[in-house]
Design a protein around this motif. Structure first.
Motif, mmCIF file in Angstrom:
data_model
loop_
_atom_site.group_PDB
_atom_site.id
_atom_site.type_symbol
_atom_site.label_atom_id
_atom_site.label_comp_id
_atom_site.label_asym_id
_atom_site.label_seq_id
_atom_site.Cartn_x
_atom_site.Cartn_y
_atom_site.Cartn_z
ATOM 1 N N ALA A 125 51.963 36.170 54.876
ATOM 2 C CA ALA A 125 51.168 36.215 53.646
ATOM 3 C C ALA A 125 51.790 35.409 52.516
ATOM 4 N N CYS A 126 53.098 35.190 52.553
ATOM 5 C CA CYS A 126 53.739 34.515 51.425
ATOM 6 C C CYS A 126 54.656 33.384 51.848
ATOM 7 N N LEU A 161 54.061 38.048 47.492
ATOM 8 C CA LEU A 161 53.689 39.454 47.433
ATOM 9 C C LEU A 161 54.755 40.235 46.689
ATOM 10 N N CYS A 197 47.297 46.287 51.306
ATOM 11 C CA CYS A 197 45.985 45.768 51.699
ATOM 12 C C CYS A 197 45.143 45.435 50.468
ATOM 13 N N GLN A 225 46.518 42.329 48.752
ATOM 14 C CA GLN A 225 46.171 41.070 49.406
ATOM 15 C C GLN A 225 44.718 40.688 49.126
ATOM 16 N N ARG A 264 44.485 39.124 45.753
ATOM 17 C CA ARG A 264 44.910 37.721 45.707
ATOM 18 C C ARG A 264 43.732 36.800 45.977
ATOM 19 N N HIS A 265 42.884 37.202 46.902
ATOM 20 C CA HIS A 265 41.685 36.414 47.215
ATOM 21 C C HIS A 265 40.667 36.497 46.078
ATOM 22 N N ASP A 314 44.981 32.899 45.719
ATOM 23 C CA ASP A 314 45.256 32.417 47.085
ATOM 24 C C ASP A 314 44.067 32.760 47.965
ATOM 25 N N GLU A 364 41.151 35.984 55.598
ATOM 26 C CA GLU A 364 42.024 37.042 56.103
ATOM 27 C C GLU A 364 42.426 37.981 54.978
ATOM 28 N N LEU A 365 42.793 37.412 53.821
ATOM 29 C CA LEU A 365 43.171 38.235 52.683
ATOM 30 C C LEU A 365 41.998 39.110 52.244
#
Length: 347
Positions: free
Chosen positions: A34-35, A66, A307, A310, A313-314, A319, A323-324
């Protein structure tokens, strides 16, 4: 930056650093976390003291980091510390902290064989004869990770970083973890009553740790490489920190990391009791069932918050990625599992 430009920059950089002519071939993007992002790279060094051929993975940052994830510099130091403690993990080398080279700090590590994909680990027939061996190797290597303590860390700056801003001692590890999760929850938009209930239970039931040790922080199926010969190496150390050994032990056994093999509680490939028994023998400790339940509840809450983080973030545009976005919906599953474990503990 285009892959071709990255390759040219790295060839120039390594040529100066290694005092020779460097050629990079077969530079291919690998699936990253993820990062961070990874590239496979075959490196040939002509001349200089480190002349030779190297099969490597180039590892650097991507997007927004993250919460609680280490910088590549600190991650490199942790990998080095674990490698020197005898942990089966790829040897890290050629660290560069100057962002002017590629835009982010980076390092190289030895490329190892095998796959880490969850469904491959738990279901592929090629591993049928070695899953018991993998169970043994993973438990023994986790014990080696936990043999590293703050007292053994000679890098004072790294020692402080691995505290995650908390004062870590045997009595406060759980309390510090609860406070860190509470801070994350309070920073999130919206109301999460189930998480508040779980946090209150964790705060009330916080146990004292038997020792403060190095925690991998994401020790689960998907973060170790295996093949038909067994364990090839443990990877992805970006969430390492000082903590309670039960955190790693229960994170591996969380329902979400079994990839469909729910009856195999240890990562979808072994019985939990079998894994714990091997670990106890290797580490020379006796695990506490109460602490196992406690830290498994903690792990589910941690992943529920992760979760949502993440997905944010989207949604925020920091980012973008499908998936995110999709991971956010999993939070309710972890809430349910944590509440189920709490309910069972009071029956």
């Amino acid at each position: 930056m285009k892959d071709s430009e990255l390759k040219e920059r790295l060839e120039s950089y390594l040529g100066k650093r290694l005092q020779g002519t460097v050629e990079i071939a077969n530079m291919v993007s690998l699936s990253g976390g993820a990062c961070q992002e990874n590239f496979s790279a075959d490196i040939k060094v002509n001349g200089g003291p480190e002349s030779g051929q190297y099969q490597t993975v180039y590892r650097t940052d991507k997007g927004a980091a993250l919460l609680a994830s280490l910088s590549r510099i600190d991650e490199f130091k942790v990998c080095r510390m674990a490698f020197e403690a005898g942990v089966k993990t790829p040897e890290p080398f050629w660290l560069e902290s100057d962002q002017s080279v590629t835009g982010n700090p980076f390092y190289f590590m030895k490329r190892i064989q095998g796959k880490a994909t969850g469904r491959f680990v738990v279901k592929d027939p090629s591993l049928n004869k070695v899953r018991k061996q993998i169970t043994q190797e993973l438990a023994e290597n986790l014990a080696r990770i936990h043999s590293v303590t703050p007292e053994k860390c000679k890098d004072e700056k790294l020692k402080e970083v691995l505290n995650l801003g908390q004062y870590v001692s045997g009595k406060t590890v759980a309390q510090g973890s609860v406070q860190a999760l509470r801070s994350q929850l309070e920073s999130m938009d919206g109301a999460y009553p189930a998480m508040e209930i779980i946090l209150n239970w964790l705060e009330k039931k916080a146990p004292e740790s038997d020792a403060v040790v190095l925690i991998h922080g994401d020790f689960r199926t998907g973060n170790f490489m295996v093949n038909s010969e067994g364990l090839q190496g443990i990877v992805d150390w970006e969430f390492a920190h000082w903590g309670d050994r039960h955190e790693d032990l229960t994170w591996l056994c969380m329902r979400d990391w079994r990839f469909g093999k729910l009856n195999k509680e240890a990562g979808g490939f072994a019985d939990r009791s079998e894994f714990y028994e091997i670990y106890e023998k290797a580490a020379g400790v006796k695990l506490d069932p109460t602490k196992i339940r406690y830290w498994e509840v903690m792990g589910n809450l941690r992943w529920a918050i992760g979760c949502i983080g993440q997905a944010e973030r989207h949604l925020s545009g920091k980012d973008k990625g499908i998936e995110l976005a999709s991971i956010g919906r999993r939070a309710c599953e972890m809430e349910y599992e944590a509440m189920r474990l709490i309910e069972e503990s009071i029956k």
